[in-house]
Design a protein around this motif. Sequence first.
Motif, PDB file in Angstrom:
ATOM      1  N   SER A  37       0.853  -1.202   0.000  1.00 40.54           N
ATOM      2  CA  SER A  37       0.000   0.000   0.000  1.00 40.54           C
ATOM      3  C   SER A  37       0.882   1.243   0.000  1.00 40.54           C
ATOM      4  CB  SER A  37      -0.908   0.007   1.232  1.00 40.54           C
ATOM      5  OG  SER A  37      -0.124   0.045   2.394  1.00 40.54           O
ATOM      6  N   VAL A  38       0.261   2.380  -0.264  1.00 43.45           N
ATOM      7  CA  VAL A  38       0.996   3.651  -0.235  1.00 43.45           C
ATOM      8  C   VAL A  38       0.552   4.450   0.993  1.00 43.45           C
ATOM      9  CG1 VAL A  38       1.361   3.807  -2.728  1.00 43.45           C
ATOM     10  CG2 VAL A  38      -0.760   4.700  -1.740  1.00 43.45           C
ATOM     11  N   GLU A  39       1.298   5.524   1.261  1.00 45.88           N
ATOM     12  CA  GLU A  39       0.899   6.422   2.353  1.00 45.88           C
ATOM     13  C   GLU A  39      -0.441   7.058   2.021  1.00 45.88           C
ATOM     14  OE1 GLU A  39       2.595   7.846   5.319  1.00 45.88           O
ATOM     15  OE2 GLU A  39       3.283   5.752   5.058  1.00 45.88           O
ATOM     16  N   TRP A  40      -1.201   7.378   3.019  1.00 45.88           N
ATOM     17  CA  TRP A  40      -2.468   8.066   2.802  1.00 45.88           C
ATOM     18  C   TRP A  40      -2.181   9.438   2.181  1.00 45.88           C
ATOM     19  CZ3 TRP A  40      -7.311   7.943   1.951  1.00 45.88           C
ATOM     20  CH2 TRP A  40      -8.130   9.046   2.210  1.00 45.88           C
ATOM     21  N   PRO A  41      -2.713   9.695   0.980  1.00 46.80           N
ATOM     22  CA  PRO A  41      -2.342  10.928   0.275  1.00 46.80           C
ATOM     23  C   PRO A  41      -3.211  12.127   0.631  1.00 46.80           C
ATOM     24  CG  PRO A  41      -3.665   9.548  -1.141  1.00 46.80           C
ATOM     25  CD  PRO A  41      -3.591   8.847   0.176  1.00 46.80           C
ATOM     26  N   GLY A  42      -4.252  11.897   1.394  1.00 49.21           N
ATOM     27  CA  GLY A  42      -5.253  12.960   1.505  1.00 49.21           C
ATOM     28  C   GLY A  42      -5.165  13.761   2.780  1.00 49.21           C
ATOM     29  N   SER A  43      -3.971  13.917   3.345  1.00 49.67           N
ATOM     30  CA  SER A  43      -3.912  14.543   4.663  1.00 49.67           C
ATOM     31  C   SER A  43      -4.506  15.955   4.659  1.00 49.67           C
ATOM     32  CB  SER A  43      -2.479  14.573   5.173  1.00 49.67           C
ATOM     33  OG  SER A  43      -1.663  15.194   4.218  1.00 49.67           O
ATOM     34  N   THR A  65      -5.614   3.229   0.160  1.00 50.32           N
ATOM     35  CA  THR A  65      -4.148   3.215   0.046  1.00 50.32           C
ATOM     36  C   THR A  65      -3.651   1.898  -0.548  1.00 50.32           C
ATOM     37  OG1 THR A  65      -4.009   2.551   2.370  1.00 50.32           O
ATOM     38  CG2 THR A  65      -3.676   4.887   1.886  1.00 50.32           C
ATOM     39  N   THR A  66      -4.482   0.858  -0.474  1.00 48.46           N
ATOM     40  CA  THR A  66      -4.109  -0.413  -1.109  1.00 48.46           C
ATOM     41  C   THR A  66      -4.406  -0.367  -2.607  1.00 48.46           C
ATOM     42  OG1 THR A  66      -4.694  -1.539   0.933  1.00 48.46           O
ATOM     43  CG2 THR A  66      -4.466  -2.915  -1.010  1.00 48.46           C
ATOM     44  N   LEU A  67      -5.513   0.242  -2.954  1.00 45.48           N
ATOM     45  CA  LEU A  67      -5.948   0.201  -4.353  1.00 45.48           C
ATOM     46  C   LEU A  67      -5.238   1.258  -5.225  1.00 45.48           C
ATOM     47  CD1 LEU A  67      -7.783  -1.162  -6.378  1.00 45.48           C
ATOM     48  CD2 LEU A  67      -9.630   0.379  -5.712  1.00 45.48           C
ATOM     49  N   LEU A  68      -4.898   2.402  -4.623  1.00 49.92           N
ATOM     50  CA  LEU A  68      -4.348   3.501  -5.442  1.00 49.92           C
ATOM     51  C   LEU A  68      -3.144   3.077  -6.297  1.00 49.92           C
ATOM     52  CD1 LEU A  68      -4.728   6.605  -3.083  1.00 49.92           C
ATOM     53  CD2 LEU A  68      -6.030   6.061  -5.159  1.00 49.92           C
ATOM     54  N   PRO A  69      -2.154   2.352  -5.713  1.00 50.78           N
ATOM     55  CA  PRO A  69      -1.012   1.998  -6.563  1.00 50.78           C
ATOM     56  C   PRO A  69      -1.364   1.027  -7.688  1.00 50.78           C
ATOM     57  CG  PRO A  69      -0.777   1.034  -4.365  1.00 50.78           C
ATOM     58  CD  PRO A  69      -1.970   1.933  -4.311  1.00 50.78           C
ATOM     59  N   LEU A  70      -2.524   0.383  -7.588  1.00 50.92           N
ATOM     60  CA  LEU A  70      -2.909  -0.600  -8.609  1.00 50.92           C
ATOM     61  C   LEU A  70      -3.895  -0.018  -9.608  1.00 50.92           C
ATOM     62  CD1 LEU A  70      -3.517  -3.592  -6.132  1.00 50.92           C
ATOM     63  CD2 LEU A  70      -1.523  -3.231  -7.588  1.00 50.92           C
ATOM     64  N   TRP A  71      -4.184   1.278  -9.456  1.00 49.40           N
ATOM     65  CA  TRP A  71      -5.241   1.869 -10.284  1.00 49.40           C
ATOM     66  C   TRP A  71      -4.878   1.808 -11.765  1.00 49.40           C
ATOM     67  CZ3 TRP A  71      -9.847   2.835  -8.403  1.00 49.40           C
ATOM     68  CH2 TRP A  71     -10.781   3.433  -9.260  1.00 49.40           C
ATOM     69  N   PRO A  72      -5.740   1.231 -12.611  1.00 51.37           N
ATOM     70  CA  PRO A  72      -5.397   1.111 -14.030  1.00 51.37           C
ATOM     71  C   PRO A  72      -5.572   2.450 -14.766  1.00 51.37           C
ATOM     72  CG  PRO A  72      -7.577   0.203 -13.597  1.00 51.37           C
ATOM     73  CD  PRO A  72      -7.062   0.670 -12.272  1.00 51.37           C
ATOM     74  N   LYS A  73      -4.756   2.656 -15.774  1.00 53.82           N
ATOM     75  CA  LYS A  73      -4.784   3.932 -16.532  1.00 53.82           C
ATOM     76  C   LYS A  73      -6.173   4.221 -17.112  1.00 53.82           C
ATOM     77  CE  LYS A  73      -0.170   5.095 -18.111  1.00 53.82           C
ATOM     78  NZ  LYS A  73       0.613   3.967 -17.531  1.00 53.82           N
ATOM     79  N   GLN A 169     -12.226  -2.443 -16.084  1.00 53.70           N
ATOM     80  CA  GLN A 169     -10.764  -2.328 -16.006  1.00 53.70           C
ATOM     81  C   GLN A 169     -10.191  -3.140 -14.848  1.00 53.70           C
ATOM     82  OE1 GLN A 169      -8.424  -0.203 -17.676  1.00 53.70           O
ATOM     83  NE2 GLN A 169      -9.997  -0.105 -19.264  1.00 53.70           N
ATOM     84  N   ALA A 170     -10.878  -3.054 -13.717  1.00 53.97           N
ATOM     85  CA  ALA A 170     -10.360  -3.722 -12.510  1.00 53.97           C
ATOM     86  C   ALA A 170     -11.489  -3.833 -11.501  1.00 53.97           C
ATOM     87  CB  ALA A 170      -9.205  -2.916 -11.914  1.00 53.97           C
ATOM     88  N   VAL A 171     -11.239  -4.650 -10.496  1.00 51.60           N
ATOM     89  CA  VAL A 171     -12.237  -4.805  -9.441  1.00 51.60           C
ATOM     90  C   VAL A 171     -11.493  -5.051  -8.127  1.00 51.60           C
ATOM     91  CG1 VAL A 171     -12.490  -7.302  -9.910  1.00 51.60           C
ATOM     92  CG2 VAL A 171     -14.315  -6.087  -8.763  1.00 51.60           C
ATOM     93  N   ALA A 172     -12.027  -4.493  -7.050  1.00 58.28           N
ATOM     94  CA  ALA A 172     -11.439  -4.746  -5.724  1.00 58.28           C
ATOM     95  C   ALA A 172     -12.582  -4.942  -4.750  1.00 58.28           C
ATOM     96  CB  ALA A 172     -10.578  -3.561  -5.290  1.00 58.28           C
ATOM     97  N   ILE A 348      -9.662  -8.854  -2.311  1.00 58.32           N
ATOM     98  CA  ILE A 348      -9.344  -9.424  -3.632  1.00 58.32           C
ATOM     99  C   ILE A 348      -9.206  -8.255  -4.593  1.00 58.32           C
ATOM    100  CG2 ILE A 348     -10.155 -10.901  -5.518  1.00 58.32           C
ATOM    101  CD1 ILE A 348     -12.150 -12.151  -3.467  1.00 58.32           C
ATOM    102  N   VAL A 349      -8.101  -8.214  -5.326  1.00 59.86           N
ATOM    103  CA  VAL A 349      -7.968  -7.196  -6.371  1.00 59.86           C
ATOM    104  C   VAL A 349      -7.710  -7.930  -7.689  1.00 59.86           C
ATOM    105  CG1 VAL A 349      -6.683  -5.203  -7.238  1.00 59.86           C
ATOM    106  CG2 VAL A 349      -6.973  -5.506  -4.779  1.00 59.86           C
TER     107      VAL A 349
END
Length: 354
Positions: A37-43, A65-73, A169-172, A348-349
């Motif tokens: 996951s990434v850091e929470w971007p919305g501080s 934060t888990t899904l953001l790095p996997l977000w499809p273009k 595109q994707a599902v989580a 599941i992603v």
Amino acid sequence: MVDAIELDPFVCDDVPQEFVRWRDDVASHTAIGPMPSVEWPGSRRYQLSWKIQQHKWRQVQAFCTTLLPLWPKGGEEIVDWCSGKGHLGRTLGALLELPVLGLERQAPLCRVGLSMAERQDVKGRFVTADVLQDDVSPHLNPEQVAVGLHACGVLSHSLLQKAVEHNLQAVAVVPCCHHFVGSDATEYPPLSQAGRELGMPLDDRLLRLSIADEVRSTALERRQRRKELDFRLGFDILVREATGEDRYHSMGNLPLGVGELPFADFCYKMSELLELPLPPRWNPTRTLAAGIERARLARGRALVRSLFRRPLEVWLVVERALFLAEQGWDTQVGVFCDSSLTPRNLMIVGRNLS
Ligand SMILES: C[S@@+](CC[C@H](N)C(=O)[O-])C[C@H]1O[C@@H](n2cnc3c(N)ncnc32)[C@H](O)[C@@H]1O
């Protein structure tokens, strides 16, 4: 000790050898690591948590934060499946600056969801629909990414099926309430070919076991539940004696306040409500002590049963993920947040590779 092992089976080694063996087996078969996951971007966007209960907000943050790095273009719209008020979809929409479509059965939740999205400048639309009965296909298209936080039982099935059917595109998804198999079914309906071929019948009792953890209960709630079990089993001793029937008489949920009565009053009240006889003479202190002892044995046996909880849950989640993998989707399963935030913490992603 039973209290401690109920919360963590690894807390103590002063237990029978078989228990240690099963416990270690379970640990090795259910070792699923955290999703990256990434850091929470919305501080800066502290207002995003407006009107969301704290634990739900933290689940939403962990999901994002888990899904953001996997977000499809190509993901141009977020579909929030069984969205409730759409907290997850709206938050993702704000972070990614994308529109949101909430699909939710309850119209009042859709209305609240829409007004919350408007307030946060997230372009949103909410469709009141039963995703199991209504045709939601006209709302789905290949530019979308679908998300589902705590999509109960077969609601997560329908999400994964629709995502594949409409080439999203994707599902989580984070499945929950595994015992919800729809009104027509009595067993878990496997989604994947592999799951079907295994032929593992999971009935309501086993499905409920998969979610029977108490992690989010407070110490007070746990104490109350223990006391209630002592009382129920004490009362049951009396009913068996009075009826001469050697079987447990189900009591259902206790009416409000009955669990707070002293034991003797509890027994008189339950006897009246359930129309079950009590013996002509009985000693409340001795009966309660016997009830406590029976409850202690029952809880001890349940420790063994509860070892099977997590393996069942892992099976149920991986089974759904296999469906996506069988369709050629890039599929991951992992832990998206600490179990203290929600015991249903497996995500599941799937990303559509076509
Ligand atoms: C456990 S809540 C989760 C809500 C939201 N995703 C969240 O995490 O806050 C499940 C939601 O699914 C909705 N729901 C249940 N059955 C549904 C169905 N057949 N079609 C659409 N929504 C449904 C419920 O109304 C409820 O809002």
